[in-house]
Design a protein around this motif. Structure first.
Motif, PDB file in Angstrom:
ATOM      1  N   UNK A 219      35.281  17.506  -2.444  1.00  0.00           N
ATOM      2  CA  UNK A 219      34.217  16.505  -2.352  1.00  0.00           C
ATOM      3  C   UNK A 219      34.349  15.461  -3.440  1.00  0.00           C
ATOM      4  N   UNK A 220      34.317  15.894  -4.698  1.00  0.00           N
ATOM      5  CA  UNK A 220      34.409  14.948  -5.815  1.00  0.00           C
ATOM      6  C   UNK A 220      35.817  14.860  -6.399  1.00  0.00           C
ATOM      7  N   UNK A 221      36.742  15.693  -5.925  1.00  0.00           N
ATOM      8  CA  UNK A 221      38.164  15.695  -6.303  1.00  0.00           C
ATOM      9  C   UNK A 221      38.407  16.216  -7.713  1.00  0.00           C
ATOM     10  N   UNK A 222      37.401  16.791  -8.338  1.00  0.00           N
ATOM     11  CA  UNK A 222      37.603  17.339  -9.673  1.00  0.00           C
ATOM     12  C   UNK A 222      37.996  18.812  -9.584  1.00  0.00           C
ATOM     13  N   UNK A 223      38.759  19.264 -10.577  1.00  0.00           N
ATOM     14  CA  UNK A 223      39.135  20.672 -10.624  1.00  0.00           C
ATOM     15  C   UNK A 223      38.011  21.415 -11.332  1.00  0.00           C
ATOM     16  N   UNK A 234      31.287  23.952  -6.803  1.00  0.00           N
ATOM     17  CA  UNK A 234      31.670  22.902  -7.741  1.00  0.00           C
ATOM     18  C   UNK A 234      30.584  22.736  -8.794  1.00  0.00           C
ATOM     19  N   UNK A 235      30.969  22.876 -10.038  1.00  0.00           N
ATOM     20  CA  UNK A 235      29.997  22.754 -11.124  1.00  0.00           C
ATOM     21  C   UNK A 235      29.650  21.299 -11.431  1.00  0.00           C
ATOM     22  N   UNK A 236      30.348  20.352 -10.771  1.00  0.00           N
ATOM     23  CA  UNK A 236      30.066  18.938 -11.017  1.00  0.00           C
ATOM     24  C   UNK A 236      29.153  18.350  -9.943  1.00  0.00           C
ATOM     25  N   UNK A 237      29.550  18.522  -8.655  1.00  0.00           N
ATOM     26  CA  UNK A 237      28.766  17.878  -7.586  1.00  0.00           C
ATOM     27  C   UNK A 237      27.972  18.871  -6.744  1.00  0.00           C
ATOM     28  N   UNK A 238      28.201  20.168  -6.967  1.00  0.00           N
ATOM     29  CA  UNK A 238      27.435  21.184  -6.246  1.00  0.00           C
ATOM     30  C   UNK A 238      27.968  21.544  -4.881  1.00  0.00           C
ATOM     31  N   UNK A 301      49.689  19.964   6.268  1.00  0.00           N
ATOM     32  CA  UNK A 301      48.695  19.066   6.860  1.00  0.00           C
ATOM     33  C   UNK A 301      47.417  19.008   6.024  1.00  0.00           C
ATOM     34  N   UNK A 302      47.096  20.077   5.287  1.00  0.00           N
ATOM     35  CA  UNK A 302      45.924  20.043   4.407  1.00  0.00           C
ATOM     36  C   UNK A 302      46.057  18.928   3.377  1.00  0.00           C
ATOM     37  N   UNK A 303      47.242  18.801   2.792  1.00  0.00           N
ATOM     38  CA  UNK A 303      47.476  17.761   1.803  1.00  0.00           C
ATOM     39  C   UNK A 303      47.517  16.385   2.449  1.00  0.00           C
ATOM     40  N   UNK A 304      48.224  16.288   3.573  1.00  0.00           N
ATOM     41  CA  UNK A 304      48.372  14.988   4.237  1.00  0.00           C
ATOM     42  C   UNK A 304      47.016  14.433   4.646  1.00  0.00           C
ATOM     43  N   UNK A 305      46.182  15.258   5.275  1.00  0.00           N
ATOM     44  CA  UNK A 305      44.856  14.796   5.713  1.00  0.00           C
ATOM     45  C   UNK A 305      43.996  14.357   4.528  1.00  0.00           C
ATOM     46  N   UNK A 306      44.073  15.107   3.435  1.00  0.00           N
ATOM     47  CA  UNK A 306      43.282  14.793   2.256  1.00  0.00           C
ATOM     48  C   UNK A 306      43.716  13.473   1.628  1.00  0.00           C
ATOM     49  N   UNK A 307      45.007  13.296   1.428  1.00  0.00           N
ATOM     50  CA  UNK A 307      45.485  12.108   0.730  1.00  0.00           C
ATOM     51  C   UNK A 307      45.462  10.863   1.625  1.00  0.00           C
TER      52      UNK A 307
END
Length: 312
Positions: A219-223, A234-238, A301-307
């Protein structure tokens, strides 16, 4: 997206914000995207307008072994009567090829910019292709942007505007030649499983310890994800996910290969409980004959769709 481009995107995301190599990696990603756009236009034009008695096989982004490394062929054409490697440049400005020193620069908005010489890149691609197939290979530099103009042409290879390219290639047909296109195509397809270009970590003098570990929030792309109550949170965006670790494993695969040790899996996923780890790895890895090692099931495909969403 080819493997090398995905490597760059994952590496950029996994480098800490202030890491010295981050800007350089991002610059490479941007150039790869621009190049891929030019290669796509080139391949689509050839598929649509190349007028040959027998259809040519067209491949984009082929990596072939060359000397002690690799050479990239932007677009490769296989035809019963010719083989051709294209170096595609999607750039703007005026282009100057130094015929004596084989250097290259362009002028954009009055600024002179030195760059890698497309002629040298094409020469590597042609030599690698000839060695790989064992046959003579044509080479052409293609300017895919209409905002580019060649002021001084190269010495060894022709440089062609994209619109004229189909007519240029049609002249390559030699009725005295008869290549086994299916056999050559099989070699290319096998090469794609063997040669994926240079190791980017080695190229940028990076180690695994340079990279951020953990499971990314898509969602927010943070690790920033933690495994709590059978979910990734996610501790940043929930955001909450049950399978965010699968994306992290595909990131690992694109950077390091499919072999994953249990020891490093704990660190990469940020998991401490072995039972949780084994449960998470159950559906997306397979056991190895080597103790303490699993193989990640590839799902690029998980990476391709995301990027695609990020870089569109």
């Amino acid at each position: 997206m080819d493997v090398q481009m995905l490597k760059g995107m994952v590496l950029f995301d996994r480098l800490p914000v202030r890491h010295a190599a981050k800007d350089k990696v991002f610059g490479e990603v941007k150039r790869s995207l621009a190049g891929a756009a030019g290669e796509k236009r080139t391949a689509e034009l050839l598929e649509r307008e190349l007028d040959l008695a027998e259809k040519a096989k067209i491949f984009r982004g082929v990596w072939l072994p060359y000397m002690d490394g690799f050479a990239q062929v932007d677009v490769l054409l296989l035809h019963p009567n010719f083989i051709c490697a294209l170096e595609v440049k999607n750039m703007v400005g005026e282009f100057y090829f130094d015929k004596d020193n084989f250097q290259f620069y362009r002028i954009v908005d009055g600024r002179k910019e030195g760059m890698r010489n497309p002629e040298s890149q094409l020469h590597r691609a042609v030599k690698a292709t000839e060695k790989f197939f064992g046959f003579k290979v044509h080479g052409t530099i293609v300017m895919s942007s209409r905002s580019g103009r060649v002021a001084v042409p190269p010495k060894l290879y022709p440089v062609i505007a994209l619109d004229y390219l189909p007519f240029h290639i049609e002249k390559m047909v030699d009725p005295l030649l008869s290549f086994d296109v299916e056999g050559l195509e099989g070699l290319v397809r096998r090469s794609r499983g063997q040669f994926n270009g240079p190791d980017l970590l080695l190229k940028h003098k990076l180690t695994r310890d340079c990279l951020e570990v953990g499971v990314r929030c898509l969602g927010c792309r943070r690790v920033m994800c933690e495994w709590r109550d059978r979910k990734w949170r996610c501790s940043y965006c929930g955001s909450i996910s049950s399978n965010a670790h699968e994306f992290a494993l595909q990131e690992y695969t694109i950077l390091f290969g499919s072999e994953l040790t249990t020891e490093f899996a704990y660190k990469w996923l940020g998991i401490k409980d072995k039972y949780v780890l084994y449960r998470l790895l159950g559906n997306c890895t397979i056991k190895s004959n080597k103790r303490g090692t699993r193989y990640i099931i590839e799902n690029r495909s998980l990476l391709i769709d995301h990027f695609k969403e990020i870089y569109s």
